[in-house]
Design an enzyme around this catalytic site. Structure first.
Site, mmCIF file in Angstrom:
data_model
loop_
_atom_site.group_PDB
_atom_site.id
_atom_site.type_symbol
_atom_site.label_atom_id
_atom_site.label_comp_id
_atom_site.label_asym_id
_atom_site.label_seq_id
_atom_site.Cartn_x
_atom_site.Cartn_y
_atom_site.Cartn_z
ATOM 1 N N ASP A 35 0.823 -1.218 0.000
ATOM 2 C CA ASP A 35 0.000 0.000 0.000
ATOM 3 C C ASP A 35 0.857 1.268 0.000
ATOM 4 O O ASP A 35 0.668 2.166 0.832
ATOM 5 C CB ASP A 35 -0.914 0.032 1.230
ATOM 6 C CG ASP A 35 -1.724 -1.233 1.412
ATOM 7 O OD1 ASP A 35 -2.117 -1.829 0.397
ATOM 8 O OD2 ASP A 35 -1.952 -1.646 2.563
ATOM 9 N N GLU A 224 -11.778 -0.287 -3.131
ATOM 10 C CA GLU A 224 -10.942 0.267 -2.066
ATOM 11 C C GLU A 224 -9.886 1.181 -2.681
ATOM 12 O O GLU A 224 -9.948 1.533 -3.840
ATOM 13 C CB GLU A 224 -10.254 -0.871 -1.300
ATOM 14 C CG GLU A 224 -9.376 -1.749 -2.176
ATOM 15 C CD GLU A 224 -8.747 -2.908 -1.422
ATOM 16 O OE1 GLU A 224 -8.990 -3.031 -0.213
ATOM 17 O OE2 GLU A 224 -8.017 -3.688 -2.050
ATOM 18 N N ASN A 291 -5.022 -7.784 -4.049
ATOM 19 C CA ASN A 291 -5.555 -6.426 -4.017
ATOM 20 C C ASN A 291 -4.571 -5.469 -4.687
ATOM 21 O O ASN A 291 -3.361 -5.688 -4.687
ATOM 22 C CB ASN A 291 -5.903 -6.000 -2.594
ATOM 23 C CG ASN A 291 -4.674 -5.890 -1.694
ATOM 24 O OD1 ASN A 291 -3.668 -6.517 -1.924
ATOM 25 N ND2 ASN A 291 -4.789 -5.082 -0.669
#
Length: 489
Positions: A35, A224, A291
């Site tokens: 991230d 997201e 993700n």
């Protein structure tokens, strides 16, 4: 000099690096980092990453990443886009962190702003999917503190109670000094096409409060990963599409599952309209899907996207969902179009060369094998982040510093600041242009045990002129020592 130093390295088996010697991706291989979020400050760009680390079962085998034990934030920085300085891991959440109310520290987002004449740094993070916290510091590497002792954003905030996942912040400090926070995610069962779970809210002048009520960002097929950047007078909200994109969505918007989508607005608060898809899921390139999380940023006139993949764990022979940070460049077009960003292992061009005649941090490198970092002083040791030293060194480990400019004269000597904890023989070999390249010299590690870092100096052995730009390699023999910095004379 002891001629036996040469024999120590003759048949040395080098530690695996987990990335190609000519690759700039992943940016960091001594630890995982997911991230990623970029903060440009001065002549450097800092990257803050979710502190993925191995989870184990009762028999010591690595298990699937549950994300539930993540409570640190990794920090690295660069001024040339190929050599990265390791600043350690911020102890963010849990009883050992500065945000003791939080259990986790996911998906950090960073910003800085001058307040009362001094630069202040702000680090927003997600406590799992329960809320958004904020940490503050006087430096981009901390030490950080929690000014609120509670979350900044929770479901008690107006217009946030229906957000499925209250996480994944992004932050924008606009040209007029006003600031904005973006967050949210999740897909309600009856809202596949329009989840309505992303929000934007203005931050107060202090950056640790909000102004007004968070507003809905109507992002199609949102999952997201809020992102925000400004180019010209336009604002670009970017996010990850969910895993239920149907034929209707693909036909209308052109994107598929788990891709980074771009929207555009004339205002930081929106409304935003769909523009394009800019990043495929990294699994399309590496074969390991997961993700998709990103940050778009500009540095020294160049546009980049940082994102994570599972390339590092794949190189380790593990496929359990542990992520590493990549960066690739792109051209921002005049109409704001980005197009698909190519994902590579080669990465970026070097923006500036390393000056070997000034003090260089030993934890600033492009490629490494086997080493790690440790706090170089009491502050960084306590907080986990700050001034770091090269550590966990064993025979066969190495680092590569890319693009070192020796100028027009051959250096005469080399010095390093070293600390050791054993009297066993330890030596550093200095080479250029490869692990088997020209040997410049050797530095025996000596000095008192368990003392502060002390200067070790060595006369270079090479009779061959060394001028111009070269890649610099340090090969290590022995263990029980740490290196803080180095320079040539």
């Amino acid at each position: 000099m002891n001629a036996n130093y040469t024999k120590l390295f003759e048949k040395l088996e080098m530690t695996e690096s987990f990335k190609g010697l000519d690759h700039t991706n992943p940016c960091m291989t001594q630890r995982f980092g997911a991230d990623p979020y970029a903060l440009v400050y001065g002549d450097r760009v800092y990257f803050y990453m979710t502190g993925d680390s191995f989870e184990y079962d009762a028999t010591g085998n690595v298990t699937e990443n549950t994300y539930s034990k993540i409570n640190t934030i990794q920090v690295i920085s660069t001024n040339d886009m190929v050599n990265f300085t390791d600043h350690g891991s911020i102890k963010a959440a849990s009883g050992l962190g500065c945000a003791k109310w939080a259990s986790n520290s996911w998906a950090p987002a960073a910003a800085w702003k001058e307040i009362d004449g001094k630069p202040q740094f702000f680090l927003y993070f997600a406590d799992s999917a329960r809320g958004i916290g904020v940490l503050t510091a006087d430096s981009p590497t901390g030490p950080f503190k929690d000014p609120l002792d509670h979350a900044l954003i929770t479901k008690k905030v107006p217009n946030c109670e229906t957000i499925e996942w209250l996480f994944d912040p992004a932050v924008l400090v606009d040209d007029d000094g006003r600031s904005y926070l973006y967050f949210g995610g999740g897909v309600p069962k009856d809202k596949i096409e329009r989840p309505g779970t992303a929000r934007v809210v203005e931050l107060g002048a202090d950056m640790i409060s909000i102004v007004g009520e968070p507003q809905v960002i109507d992002a199609p097929y949102l999952f997201e990963d809020s992102g925000i950047h400004k180019a010209g007078n336009k604002y670009y909200y970017t996010y990850c599409s969910h895993w239920q994109v149907d034929q209707k969505g693909t036909k209308e918007y052109g994107f598929h599952n788990g891709e980074i989508v771009c929207m555009e607005s004339n205002s930081p608060m929106g409304p935003f309209t769909f523009k394009e898809t800019i990043l495929k899921n990294p699994g399309e390139y590496s074969g390991l899907f997961g993700n998709n999380h990103h940050c778009v940023f500009s540095f020294q006139g160049n546009w980049y996207m940082t994102y994570h993949t599972r390339v590092l764990e794949k190189a380790m022979g593990i496929q359990k969902g542990y992520r590493c940070t990549h960066i690739d460049g792109f051209e921002m077009q005049e109409d704001g179009t980005i197009g698909f960003i190519k994902q590579t292992l080669e990465g970026r061009e070097q923006l500036r060369y390393v000056n070997p005649y000034e003090e260089n941090s030993a934890v600033n490198f492009a490629v490494m094998g086997g080493v790690s970092s440790i706090g170089a002083d009491s502050i960084s040791s306590y907080y986990g982040c700050g001034d770091m030293a090269l550590s966990d060194i064993h025979t066969g480990d190495f680092i590569k510093v890319q693009g070192v400019d020796f100028g027009s004269e051959t250096p005469k000597s080399f010095a390093a600041s070293v600390r050791r904890s054993t009297e066993d023989e330890s030596v550093i070999q200095i080479r250029i242009d490869g692990l088997d390249g020209q040997v410049l010299g050797y530095l025996p590690v000596t000095g008192d045990l368990e003392k502060e870092f002390s200067l070790e100096a060595s006369v270079l052995l090479s009779d061959t002129p060394v001028t111009g730009v070269h890649d610099l390699f340090f090969l290590f023999y022995g263990e029980g020592y740490e290196i803080k910095n180095w320079k040539f004379n």
